[in-house]
Design a protein around this motif. Structure first.
Motif, PDB file in Angstrom:
ATOM      1  N   THR A 106      46.908  -8.197 -22.817  1.00 26.06           N
ATOM      2  CA  THR A 106      46.207  -9.147 -21.941  1.00 26.06           C
ATOM      3  C   THR A 106      46.532 -10.558 -22.413  1.00 26.06           C
ATOM      4  O   THR A 106      46.961 -10.749 -23.551  1.00 26.06           O
ATOM      5  CB  THR A 106      44.676  -8.985 -22.049  1.00 26.06           C
ATOM      6  OG1 THR A 106      44.298  -9.325 -23.395  1.00 26.06           O
ATOM      7  CG2 THR A 106      44.222  -7.581 -21.732  1.00 26.06           C
ATOM      8  N   PRO A 107      46.305 -11.552 -21.575  1.00 22.09           N
ATOM      9  CA  PRO A 107      46.437 -12.932 -22.061  1.00 22.09           C
ATOM     10  C   PRO A 107      45.415 -13.188 -23.171  1.00 22.09           C
ATOM     11  O   PRO A 107      44.320 -12.611 -23.171  1.00 22.09           O
ATOM     12  CB  PRO A 107      46.110 -13.775 -20.826  1.00 22.09           C
ATOM     13  CG  PRO A 107      46.362 -12.882 -19.657  1.00 22.09           C
ATOM     14  CD  PRO A 107      46.009 -11.500 -20.131  1.00 22.09           C
ATOM     15  N   THR A 123      41.275 -13.414 -18.777  1.00 16.82           N
ATOM     16  CA  THR A 123      41.967 -12.981 -17.556  1.00 16.82           C
ATOM     17  C   THR A 123      43.158 -13.905 -17.324  1.00 16.82           C
ATOM     18  O   THR A 123      43.252 -14.980 -17.912  1.00 16.82           O
ATOM     19  CB  THR A 123      41.049 -13.096 -16.326  1.00 16.82           C
ATOM     20  OG1 THR A 123      40.706 -14.477 -16.160  1.00 16.82           O
ATOM     21  CG2 THR A 123      39.803 -12.251 -16.492  1.00 16.82           C
ATOM     22  N   TRP A 124      44.054 -13.482 -16.447  1.00 16.77           N
ATOM     23  CA  TRP A 124      45.195 -14.324 -16.105  1.00 16.77           C
ATOM     24  C   TRP A 124      44.723 -15.644 -15.511  1.00 16.77           C
ATOM     25  O   TRP A 124      45.279 -16.701 -15.816  1.00 16.77           O
ATOM     26  CB  TRP A 124      46.131 -13.603 -15.134  1.00 16.77           C
ATOM     27  CG  TRP A 124      47.064 -12.683 -15.862  1.00 16.77           C
ATOM     28  CD1 TRP A 124      46.916 -11.340 -16.054  1.00 16.77           C
ATOM     29  CD2 TRP A 124      48.285 -13.061 -16.526  1.00 16.77           C
ATOM     30  NE1 TRP A 124      47.964 -10.849 -16.799  1.00 16.77           N
ATOM     31  CE2 TRP A 124      48.826 -11.882 -17.095  1.00 16.77           C
ATOM     32  CE3 TRP A 124      48.966 -14.259 -16.700  1.00 16.77           C
ATOM     33  CZ2 TRP A 124      50.023 -11.884 -17.827  1.00 16.77           C
ATOM     34  CZ3 TRP A 124      50.163 -14.263 -17.421  1.00 16.77           C
ATOM     35  CH2 TRP A 124      50.673 -13.090 -17.978  1.00 16.77           C
ATOM     36  N   LEU A 472      50.805 -15.191 -23.430  1.00 16.98           N
ATOM     37  CA  LEU A 472      50.852 -14.485 -22.153  1.00 16.98           C
ATOM     38  C   LEU A 472      51.721 -13.236 -22.283  1.00 16.98           C
ATOM     39  O   LEU A 472      52.867 -13.323 -22.723  1.00 16.98           O
ATOM     40  CB  LEU A 472      51.430 -15.398 -21.059  1.00 16.98           C
ATOM     41  CG  LEU A 472      50.675 -16.713 -20.812  1.00 16.98           C
ATOM     42  CD1 LEU A 472      51.399 -17.539 -19.744  1.00 16.98           C
ATOM     43  CD2 LEU A 472      49.235 -16.449 -20.378  1.00 16.98           C
ATOM     44  N   HIS A 506      47.957  -5.059 -18.497  1.00 14.19           N
ATOM     45  CA  HIS A 506      47.834  -6.258 -17.661  1.00 14.19           C
ATOM     46  C   HIS A 506      49.042  -7.186 -17.717  1.00 14.19           C
ATOM     47  O   HIS A 506      48.951  -8.354 -17.378  1.00 14.19           O
ATOM     48  CB  HIS A 506      46.570  -7.030 -18.055  1.00 14.19           C
ATOM     49  CG  HIS A 506      45.330  -6.219 -17.902  1.00 14.19           C
ATOM     50  ND1 HIS A 506      44.753  -5.958 -16.691  1.00 14.19           N
ATOM     51  CD2 HIS A 506      44.591  -5.554 -18.827  1.00 14.19           C
ATOM     52  CE1 HIS A 506      43.699  -5.185 -16.850  1.00 14.19           C
ATOM     53  NE2 HIS A 506      43.578  -4.920 -18.143  1.00 14.19           N
ATOM     54  N   LYS A 508      52.495  -9.154 -16.892  1.00 15.98           N
ATOM     55  CA  LYS A 508      53.023  -9.692 -15.630  1.00 15.98           C
ATOM     56  C   LYS A 508      54.452 -10.163 -15.818  1.00 15.98           C
ATOM     57  O   LYS A 508      54.824 -10.613 -16.909  1.00 15.98           O
ATOM     58  CB  LYS A 508      52.170 -10.888 -15.180  1.00 15.98           C
ATOM     59  CG  LYS A 508      50.771 -10.517 -14.707  1.00 15.98           C
ATOM     60  CD  LYS A 508      50.823  -9.943 -13.313  1.00 15.98           C
ATOM     61  CE  LYS A 508      49.408  -9.712 -12.768  1.00 15.98           C
ATOM     62  NZ  LYS A 508      49.462  -8.939 -11.515  1.00 15.98           N
ATOM     63  N   ILE A 513      54.480 -15.481 -13.354  1.00 15.86           N
ATOM     64  CA  ILE A 513      53.831 -16.454 -14.228  1.00 15.86           C
ATOM     65  C   ILE A 513      54.253 -17.873 -13.823  1.00 15.86           C
ATOM     66  O   ILE A 513      53.435 -18.780 -13.669  1.00 15.86           O
ATOM     67  CB  ILE A 513      54.183 -16.185 -15.708  1.00 15.86           C
ATOM     68  CG1 ILE A 513      53.666 -14.809 -16.136  1.00 15.86           C
ATOM     69  CG2 ILE A 513      53.642 -17.283 -16.615  1.00 15.86           C
ATOM     70  CD1 ILE A 513      54.161 -14.324 -17.501  1.00 15.86           C
TER      71      ILE A 513
END
Ligand code: SF4
Ligand code: SF4
Ligand code: SF4
Lengths: 735, 179
Positions: A106-107, A123-124, A472, A506, A508, A513
């Motif tokens: 996760t971030p 969260t993103w 990230l 999670h 990405k 991004i």
């Protein structure tokens, strides 16, 4: 002089349209979940999905296999000119990247001091809002140029686009000033063109190849290693110059155990023999050369006898190897190497290599250096970038007059520390472990302390991630799309990277991004595409191809074009004289030697040994150590010590010791490899180990880090690269 | 009847371990174990050195001590090509074969049975080369029928110098190293 502007034979796209399909790969649906969604049935059997590799920058095309919907294995794509159906060990182990237990999930946002590695999962939306907010503040307070991007690999494409749209010229990769830079400078000064990547060495057809420090076979650049074996099979002569008896040395007819730092002396002596004994390619030199007379005059005293006490290489061997090179000209390659940041005279050494090749007439010739071709696919029709008010930050007052292409990562670091020529306040670091890549970790950490924002985007928590404000988690290559690969090579082609499986949590992809950040930064007009499929399809359609076709075929090749002068490639040299510059007036003008000269290297202080570093075939830089498959191949590095020295210190293979450099920096413990295969005055380690990120559990403190011991570095006066083979270490018993 | 063997050209091999990695993914060899491995032997004194690099694995011996020492018959010669295999269901994990193998080619799989190189018989039966052979970037491995005088492997063995490992053990190994 414009560096890094490569001129290729651009093959117009029209010629590829209508080419027959190259492979019939069965499915274009990715992953078990997607199949279930589509068909309502669990996936069964084997699916093959083409994509290109990301375990290094070579970008081989591959075919990933799913078994009952689970990622199984990955093989080379048979239609790919880079892999020829065979991946290197890292590429074959690529599936491990997906399964790596240490992956970022996760971030993360930092919750204590930088470097303490204490985080909150966010969260993103939270992470991206945080970054955009800080970037806006930096823009208002210092200007957009105060944001810098360090990236490595094709995945950086969209973040590079974002940072340019934001208004900063400060975008770089350590693959230049810490790696290939001196080589490109030396060749550009001589031939008006760079070697480039993949290298334009025609190893397959060579009759004689000279490797100077370049350790093919340990350095696994796939096509080069394949061609090295082909040339070997055909009976080519190899001449290997290395303080260490490398794998390549074991394939060589001549092994020259050179004293480290004296390569220029050897090169000058070789050129002296070839010129004095009239063994050079006279027609070629007459036709294409500039300043040959002055050059010949400058090197007239550098006989093999002169070189002997400097290099330790027997004059007889210098002569014999020179004859061997001349005998096979122009099908002789004096290989330019890849990481050429060694002793501080690196651009001039690379120039000497270029000049020797020029004497042999090998540039542009079969079995020498081919002229790459490239499929031409227009870039996406973006609006023009804003023009930055301030120029690049890395090279104030053109201190390094020939640093004209890519930016110096170390130059950006220095500006971040000094605030000169203007402050740098934000770093985004994509997929490069700066602590291992740029020498002197203390300086990197000092620079980081001056930042208002530091973001790391990566798949695993590399050491540098430990110092970030925001981390990230990116999808690994098997889970994402990326930019097209249209590398210049022996034939033009385009290949695709596409998702094979879903992200496990999670993570990405980088394009998402960049687009999301762009949105928040008011840069919407620079991201007009809906998603990357839209972006790729637009680019491909502009030349009559399509995403659908690439997804199925993986690689589409253009028809073969001539790649040698003798086949009709027009010889062009983009130097000031328009010729191959044996004597360089532009160097002279800036106060440098117009023909390379030798300077005596420092000797190790008593009781110390020169620290040399290189690659292992199963790892890339400091990136792959936690990959469970590759970790099984090599879990830690060892330090190579000459048997006699080991005996003198009472060390034997398998003992653990620590290394201490002349600045008092002590490494993590590392295993001894006592061996005949290295000079007594040097020790050797594989780069990328001894990582100190606690989040990187599987590889935490395994082996020792040469980067940590590389506190000293020399700056190349021409182009500002950081020479790293200038550190000396001694042994400390493990307490 | 075919008699399968392998010839590996040590002049070309660079010890890159691609063969080890490919075996691992092809055959789902568990973490911490490998069915093949690389041995490097250096002779001489710096700088006059000879280095032999070998990709090693089960030798699929014709007189295999692992087969004769196996109490259950799990270790056996396969009908096709004389490949030495383990019938996992019949293996009781007693390690007799491991003790008897002069090449250290076997290990106990975490699932409890003796495991080792199978010559990728599942691929060979489909007409493909073993995974290690087909991945090798230097193309230095040849798999084929030792009884067929026209096979590439027979031609190479007839025309080039070669050796096998521990011939004195009397196992009749079927992996040959071209030198
Ligand atoms: S050389 Fe190896 S790691 Fe690099 S792209 Fe090719 S297969 Fe992948
Ligand atoms: S893959 Fe080929 S070159 Fe690499 S170690 Fe194995 S046999 Fe040798
Ligand atoms: S033949 Fe198959 S099982 Fe044997 S080492 Fe090669 S890849 Fe592994």
């Amino acid at each position: 002089m414009e560096l890094s502007r490569r001129r290729f034979l651009q093959i117009s796209s029209a010629t590829v349209t209508g080419l027959a399909a190259v492979t019939s790969l069965s499915s274009i649906t990715k992953g078990a979940k997607k199949i279930e969604e589509k068909t309502g049935k669990p996936a069964k059997g084997i699916q093959k999905i083409p994509t290109y590799c990301d375990l290094c920058f070579w970008k081989c095309s591959a075919v990933a296999y799913l078994k009952d919907g689970e990622l199984w294995k990955i093989e080379g794509h048979t239609n790919d000119p880079l892999s020829n159906g065979r991946l290197c060990p890292r590429g074959t182990g690529g599936v491990g990247a997906h399964y790596d237990k240490d992956r970022l999930k996760t971030p993360l946002i930092r919750k204590s001091e930088r470097g303490e590695e204490k985080w909150v999962s966010v969260t993103w939306t939270e992470a991206l809002d945080y970054i955009a907010d800080k970037m806006e503040k930096i823009k208002i307070e210092y200007g957009p140029e105060s944001m810098a991007l360090f990236s490595h690999g094709v995945g950086g494409t969209f973040l590079k686009h974002m940072i340019k749209a934001f208004g900063s010229p400060n975008e770089t990769a350590p693959s230049f000033a810490q790696c290939r830079g001196p080589r490109e400078t030396g060749f550009e000064l001589t031939f008006g063109d760079i070697v480039g990547s993949p290298e334009r060495t025609d190893i397959e057809n060579t009759k004689c190849m000279v490797l100077i420090g370049s350790h093919l076979g340990e350095n696994m650049h796939n096509t080069q290693v394949q061609e090295f074996a082909k040339a070997n099979k055909k009976g080519a002569t190899f001449i290997v110059v290395d303080p260490r008896f490398s794998t390549a040395a074991s394939k060589a007819k001549y092994y020259l155990p050179i004293k480290p730092g004296t390569d220029i002396a050897l090169l000058l002596a070789w050129m002296n023999v070839i010129v004095n004994e009239n063994l050079y390619d006279k027609d070629y030199v007459e036709k294409y050369g500039f300043g040959f007379e002055q050059f010949a005059y400058e090197i007239k005293d550098y006989t093999p006898e002169w070189a002997y006490p400097r290099t330790g290489i027997d004059p007889k061997v210098i002569r014999e190897t020179a004859y061997e090179m001349a005998k096979h000209k122009p099908a002789t390659i004096v290989h330019p190497g890849r990481r050429t940041t060694w002793y501080g005279d690196d651009s001039q050494r690379s120039r000497a290599i270029a000049l020797l090749n020029a004497l042999l007439g090998s540039w542009g010739r079969k079995g020498g250096f081919f002229m790459p071709t490239k499929l031409s696919i227009p870039s996406y029709p973006y609006p023009e970038y804003p023009k930055p008010e301030r120029g690049r930050v890395d090279n104030p007052d053109e201190r390094f007059p020939f640093a004209k292409g890519e930016l110096l990562a170390n130059g950006i670091r220095e500006a971040t520390i000094t605030g000169n020529p203007y402050p740098v306040k934000g770093w985004i670091i994509y997929a490069t472990n700066l602590l291992q890549a740029i020498p002197n970790q203390e300086e990197t950490i000092k620079a980081i302390q001056n930042l208002d924002l530091m973001v790391v985007v990566d798949v695993v928590p590399s050491e540098i991630a430990g110092w970030a404000d925001v981390v990230l988690p990116e999808s690994v290559y098997l889970e994402r799309y990326d930019e097209l690969n249209i590398s210049p090579f022996k034939e033009g082609f385009v290949s695709i990277r596409q998702p094979v499986v879903d992200e496990p949590s999670h993570q990405k992809p980088n394009w998402w991004i960049a687009k999301e950040l762009g949105k928040r930064l008011g840069l919407k007009k620079y991201f007009p595409w809906n998603d990357i499929e839209d972006y790729l399809d637009t680019r491909l359609k502009s030349v009559g191809l399509s995403l659908e076709r690439l997804k199925k075929e993986g690689v589409v090749k253009a028809p073969k074009q001539p790649i040698y002068f003798e086949d009709g490639v027009q010889p062009n040299f983009w130097t000031p004289s328009g010729k191959i510059e044996f004597y360089s007036l532009q160097l002279k003008e800036k106060g440098f030697d117009p023909v390379p000269k030798f300077t005596e290297p420092e000797s190790p202080p008593p009781g110390y040994f020169r620290l040399l570093m290189g690659r292992a075939p199963v790892h890339t830089f400091a990136k792959t150590q936690s990959n469970p498959i590759l970790k099984d191949m090599m879990e830690e590095n060892s330090v190579w010590i000459n048997n006699d020295i080991a005996m003198r210190y009472g060390l034997k293979s398998g003992d653990y010791i620590k290394l201490k450099n002349t600045d008092g920096v002590v490494s993590n413990k590392v295993k001894v490899k006592a061996t005949e295969r290295i000079r007594p005055d040097s020790v050797y380690m594989v780069h990328g180990f001894g990582q100190r990120s606690k989040m990187l559990k599987s590889t935490y403190l395994k082996g020792a880090s040469d980067a940590q011991l590389t506190t000293k570095y020399k700056l190349d006066p021409l182009m500002g690269g950081t020479a790293m083979n200038v550190n000396f270490v001694t042994f400390e018993r493990e307490a | 009847m075919a008699r399968y063997g392998m010839a590996i050209d040590t002049k070309l091999c660079v010890g890159c371990m691609d063969c080890v990695v490919a075996c691992k993914t092809e055959n789902n060899v568990p973490e911490g174990y490998n069915r093949d491995w690389i041995t490097e032997e250096a002779f001489g004194k710096f700088p006059n050195i000879n280095l032999e690099i070998r990709s090693e694995r089960c030798n699929h011996c014709e007189n295999a001590p692992c087969v004769s020492s196996c109490p259950t018959g799990a270790s056996h010669y396969h009908d096709i090509g004389g490949v030495v295999l383990v019938e996992y269901n019949e293996c009781i994990g007693c390690k007799a074969c491991i003790a008897s193998c002069p090449y250290d080619a076997r290990f106990i799989h975490p699932d409890g049975y003796a495991d080792k190189c199978t010559f990728c018989i599942h691929r060979v039966e489909e007409g493909k080369d073993p995974a290690c052979v087909s991945v090798c970037p230097t193309n230095c491995m040849i798999f084929g029928d030792l009884d067929d005088p026209n096979s590439e492997i027979s031609k190479q063995l007839n025309s080039r110098k070669h050796h096998s490992l521990k011939p004195v053990a009397g196992t009749n190994p079927k992996i040959f190293y071209l030198t």
